[in-house]
Motif scaffolding. Sequence first.
Motif, PDB file in Angstrom:
ATOM      1  N   HIS A  14     -80.306 114.047 178.222  1.00  0.00           N
ATOM      2  CA  HIS A  14     -80.187 114.910 177.045  1.00  0.00           C
ATOM      3  C   HIS A  14     -79.046 115.912 177.223  1.00  0.00           C
ATOM      4  O   HIS A  14     -78.315 116.205 176.280  1.00  0.00           O
ATOM      5  CB  HIS A  14     -81.521 115.618 176.797  1.00  0.00           C
ATOM      6  N   CYS A  15     -78.879 116.419 178.423  1.00  0.00           N
ATOM      7  CA  CYS A  15     -77.796 117.372 178.725  1.00  0.00           C
ATOM      8  C   CYS A  15     -76.421 116.757 178.430  1.00  0.00           C
ATOM      9  O   CYS A  15     -75.493 117.479 178.059  1.00  0.00           O
ATOM     10  CB  CYS A  15     -77.853 117.751 180.193  1.00  0.00           C
ATOM     11  N   GLY A  16     -76.302 115.477 178.603  1.00  0.00           N
ATOM     12  CA  GLY A  16     -75.033 114.802 178.359  1.00  0.00           C
ATOM     13  C   GLY A  16     -74.587 114.849 176.902  1.00  0.00           C
ATOM     14  O   GLY A  16     -73.420 114.607 176.602  1.00  0.00           O
ATOM     15  N   PHE A  17     -75.501 115.183 176.016  1.00  0.00           N
ATOM     16  CA  PHE A  17     -75.178 115.263 174.596  1.00  0.00           C
ATOM     17  C   PHE A  17     -74.958 116.703 174.129  1.00  0.00           C
ATOM     18  O   PHE A  17     -74.744 116.948 172.952  1.00  0.00           O
ATOM     19  CB  PHE A  17     -76.280 114.614 173.756  1.00  0.00           C
ATOM     20  N   GLU A  18     -75.014 117.626 175.051  1.00  0.00           N
ATOM     21  CA  GLU A  18     -74.826 119.038 174.707  1.00  0.00           C
ATOM     22  C   GLU A  18     -73.437 119.261 174.106  1.00  0.00           C
ATOM     23  O   GLU A  18     -72.444 118.712 174.580  1.00  0.00           O
ATOM     24  CB  GLU A  18     -74.980 119.897 175.965  1.00  0.00           C
ATOM     25  N   GLY A  19     -73.400 120.029 173.061  1.00  0.00           N
ATOM     26  CA  GLY A  19     -72.135 120.360 172.412  1.00  0.00           C
ATOM     27  C   GLY A  19     -71.653 119.338 171.399  1.00  0.00           C
ATOM     28  O   GLY A  19     -70.639 119.552 170.740  1.00  0.00           O
ATOM     29  N   ARG A  20     -72.357 118.252 171.264  1.00  0.00           N
ATOM     30  CA  ARG A  20     -71.967 117.238 170.271  1.00  0.00           C
ATOM     31  C   ARG A  20     -72.398 117.701 168.895  1.00  0.00           C
ATOM     32  O   ARG A  20     -73.468 118.268 168.724  1.00  0.00           O
ATOM     33  CB  ARG A  20     -72.606 115.886 170.581  1.00  0.00           C
ATOM     34  N   ARG A  21     -71.558 117.468 167.923  1.00  0.00           N
ATOM     35  CA  ARG A  21     -71.845 117.957 166.566  1.00  0.00           C
ATOM     36  C   ARG A  21     -72.918 117.152 165.852  1.00  0.00           C
ATOM     37  O   ARG A  21     -73.773 117.707 165.200  1.00  0.00           O
ATOM     38  CB  ARG A  21     -70.576 117.943 165.727  1.00  0.00           C
ATOM     39  N   VAL A  22     -72.840 115.859 165.931  1.00  0.00           N
ATOM     40  CA  VAL A  22     -73.806 115.013 165.228  1.00  0.00           C
ATOM     41  C   VAL A  22     -75.036 114.868 166.114  1.00  0.00           C
ATOM     42  O   VAL A  22     -74.968 114.320 167.207  1.00  0.00           O
ATOM     43  CB  VAL A  22     -73.202 113.625 164.906  1.00  0.00           C
ATOM     44  N   ARG A  23     -76.166 115.378 165.646  1.00  0.00           N
ATOM     45  CA  ARG A  23     -77.370 115.437 166.475  1.00  0.00           C
ATOM     46  C   ARG A  23     -78.451 114.454 166.035  1.00  0.00           C
ATOM     47  O   ARG A  23     -79.413 114.240 166.757  1.00  0.00           O
ATOM     48  CB  ARG A  23     -77.972 116.850 166.421  1.00  0.00           C
ATOM     49  N   GLY A  24     -78.304 113.848 164.868  1.00  0.00           N
ATOM     50  CA  GLY A  24     -79.368 113.046 164.288  1.00  0.00           C
ATOM     51  C   GLY A  24     -79.900 111.923 165.157  1.00  0.00           C
ATOM     52  O   GLY A  24     -81.082 111.610 165.118  1.00  0.00           O
ATOM     53  N   PHE A  25     -79.046 111.309 165.946  1.00  0.00           N
ATOM     54  CA  PHE A  25     -79.467 110.162 166.747  1.00  0.00           C
ATOM     55  C   PHE A  25     -79.635 110.494 168.226  1.00  0.00           C
ATOM     56  O   PHE A  25     -79.908 109.614 169.032  1.00  0.00           O
ATOM     57  CB  PHE A  25     -78.460 109.017 166.606  1.00  0.00           C
ATOM     58  N   VAL A  26     -79.489 111.753 168.586  1.00  0.00           N
ATOM     59  CA  VAL A  26     -79.572 112.129 170.004  1.00  0.00           C
ATOM     60  C   VAL A  26     -80.901 111.704 170.630  1.00  0.00           C
ATOM     61  O   VAL A  26     -80.886 111.081 171.696  1.00  0.00           O
ATOM     62  CB  VAL A  26     -79.269 113.623 170.197  1.00  0.00           C
ATOM     63  N   PRO A  27     -82.064 112.003 170.040  1.00  0.00           N
ATOM     64  CA  PRO A  27     -83.310 111.570 170.673  1.00  0.00           C
ATOM     65  C   PRO A  27     -83.392 110.054 170.889  1.00  0.00           C
ATOM     66  O   PRO A  27     -83.844 109.597 171.938  1.00  0.00           O
ATOM     67  CB  PRO A  27     -84.393 112.054 169.705  1.00  0.00           C
ATOM     68  N   LEU A  28     -82.917 109.286 169.939  1.00  0.00           N
ATOM     69  CA  LEU A  28     -82.918 107.828 170.083  1.00  0.00           C
ATOM     70  C   LEU A  28     -81.994 107.400 171.222  1.00  0.00           C
ATOM     71  O   LEU A  28     -82.356 106.567 172.052  1.00  0.00           O
ATOM     72  CB  LEU A  28     -82.475 107.156 168.774  1.00  0.00           C
ATOM     73  N   LEU A  29     -80.811 107.966 171.272  1.00  0.00           N
ATOM     74  CA  LEU A  29     -79.879 107.632 172.351  1.00  0.00           C
ATOM     75  C   LEU A  29     -80.418 108.031 173.708  1.00  0.00           C
ATOM     76  O   LEU A  29     -80.280 107.293 174.687  1.00  0.00           O
ATOM     77  CB  LEU A  29     -78.515 108.300 172.089  1.00  0.00           C
ATOM     78  N   VAL A  30     -81.052 109.199 173.787  1.00  0.00           N
ATOM     79  CA  VAL A  30     -81.647 109.646 175.037  1.00  0.00           C
ATOM     80  C   VAL A  30     -82.733 108.658 175.467  1.00  0.00           C
ATOM     81  O   VAL A  30     -82.795 108.258 176.635  1.00  0.00           O
ATOM     82  CB  VAL A  30     -82.215 111.074 174.900  1.00  0.00           C
ATOM     83  N   GLU A  31     -83.551 108.235 174.534  1.00  0.00           N
ATOM     84  CA  GLU A  31     -84.623 107.290 174.861  1.00  0.00           C
ATOM     85  C   GLU A  31     -84.043 105.984 175.398  1.00  0.00           C
ATOM     86  O   GLU A  31     -84.516 105.451 176.404  1.00  0.00           O
ATOM     87  CB  GLU A  31     -85.497 107.011 173.641  1.00  0.00           C
ATOM     88  N   ARG A  32     -83.056 105.477 174.754  1.00  0.00           N
ATOM     89  CA  ARG A  32     -82.460 104.207 175.194  1.00  0.00           C
ATOM     90  C   ARG A  32     -81.830 104.332 176.574  1.00  0.00           C
ATOM     91  O   ARG A  32     -81.935 103.448 177.402  1.00  0.00           O
ATOM     92  CB  ARG A  32     -81.420 103.744 174.187  1.00  0.00           C
ATOM     93  N   MET A  33     -81.172 105.455 176.821  1.00  0.00           N
ATOM     94  CA  MET A  33     -80.484 105.637 178.097  1.00  0.00           C
ATOM     95  C   MET A  33     -81.460 105.952 179.228  1.00  0.00           C
ATOM     96  O   MET A  33     -81.201 105.604 180.385  1.00  0.00           O
ATOM     97  CB  MET A  33     -79.435 106.740 177.971  1.00  0.00           C
ATOM     98  N   ALA A  34     -82.574 106.596 178.915  1.00  0.00           N
ATOM     99  CA  ALA A  34     -83.542 106.995 179.946  1.00  0.00           C
ATOM    100  C   ALA A  34     -84.537 105.890 180.272  1.00  0.00           C
ATOM    101  O   ALA A  34     -85.182 105.931 181.308  1.00  0.00           O
ATOM    102  CB  ALA A  34     -84.294 108.249 179.496  1.00  0.00           C
ATOM    103  N   SER A  35     -84.677 104.921 179.402  1.00  0.00           N
ATOM    104  CA  SER A  35     -85.679 103.862 179.612  1.00  0.00           C
ATOM    105  C   SER A  35     -85.233 102.852 180.639  1.00  0.00           C
ATOM    106  O   SER A  35     -84.155 102.539 180.865  1.00  0.00           O
ATOM    107  CB  SER A  35     -85.952 103.131 178.306  1.00  0.00           C
TER     108      SER A  35
END
Length: 58
Positions: free
Chosen positions: A37-58
């Motif tokens: 999740h920290c890797g997405f800090e500062g990114r403007r578009v946030r809508g898909f961050v939880p989905l991306l985090v889930e895919r990368m963490a699984s």
Amino acid sequence: MAANDEDQQIKELVGRLTDNLPGVGAGVIAGIVANVHCGFEGRRVRGFVPLLVERMAS
């Protein structure tokens, strides 16, 4: 997406992964999710961050 919504989705993600991976400690899962999740800090578009985090963490 509001920051509170994203935080709630991340908490729910940790819960789902903990349930789906009973052999892995909740602290380990929370740490991995936080790291990804920290890797997405500062990114403007946030809508898909939880989905991306889930895919990368699984």
